[in-house]
Design a protein around this motif. Structure first.
Motif: not given
Length: 228
Positions: A147-148, A145, A92, A88, A85
């Motif tokens: 998921r994002k 990662t 991201g 990201a 997270g």
């Protein structure tokens, strides 16, 4: 008369599409869960749905399951997800290619370290905890990662919703399954990784399947693009 300059190639387009990358990572998940479940005492380090169930078995005193092993896996997975997270949040909004490659490089180092431990100190209690911790952290980092990135039907570690989509959106369901080939490929990739991992664990120990997993992740870290 000026000659128009050629279009500048988008760096994000260079390399292997993320769909293919995630399918190969699904194979890696099968390999790693074969190592963890068959070689580390009935614990998952990639599939946390199964791990929560296993923790319940262990807490109830079912033979062959370990609360410390399973709790270690869950804790390290969550720490890896926190790290994912943070990565990201930092990368991201920029280049997907750079972000994916950075995460895959970290996974390569973690799984590679677990392979080195398995080869150097086989069959010790400390080795078992080290392998659980390293691979679970790597899978948590990767899952955060993935998921994002938000690519549908390619979580790389769990298949429950993928199988649900295959069945419910098939022609026998509501007949809207436009992503069925991707879902089918994901299921087959996990099955292939698990079968290969089990064969290697049963015949050659833990080091070789972990080394293969690290090599696959490393290759993907070099060739991944930022395009779906």
């Amino acid at each position: 008369m000026t000659t128009p300059s050629p279009p500048v190639a988008d760096p994000e387009e260079r390399g292997v599409r993320l769909v293919v990358v995630l399918l190969v990572l699904t194979v890696v998940s099968g390999l790693i869960d074969a190592v963890s479940y068959l070689g580390l005492g009935r614990v998952f380090t990639a599939n946390m749905t199964g791990n929560v169930v296993v923790l319940g078995f262990a807490a109830a005193g079912a033979p062959g399951f370990s609360v410390p092993h399973t709790a270690t896996s869950l804790a390290c997975f969550l720490l890896g997800a926190v790290a994912g997270g943070r990565v990201a949040a930092r990368y991201g909004k920029g280049s997907r290619r750079r972000w994916a490659r950075l995460t895959l490089a970290a996974e390569t180092l973690l799984v590679g370290a677990s392979a080195a431990v398995a080869f150097a100190w086989p069959d010790t209690p400390g080795t078992r905890y080290a392998l659980i911790a390293l691979t679970a952290f790597a899978m948590g980092l990767r899952n955060a990662t993935v998921r994002k990135l938000g690519i549908p039907d390619l979580t790389t570690t769990v298949l429950t919703m993928t199988l649900t989509g295959l069945a419910s959106e098939s022609r026998f369901g509501d007949a809207t399954g436009h992503r069925s080939p991707r879902r089918t490929a994901s299921v087959l990739a996990m099955l292939a990784g698990a079968a290969l991992g089990a064969w290697l664990v049963l015949r050659h120990g833990l080091g070789i399947p972990l080394l293969i997993s690290a090599v696959l992740s490393g290759v993907l870290a070099v060739v991944a693009s930022g395009r779906e």
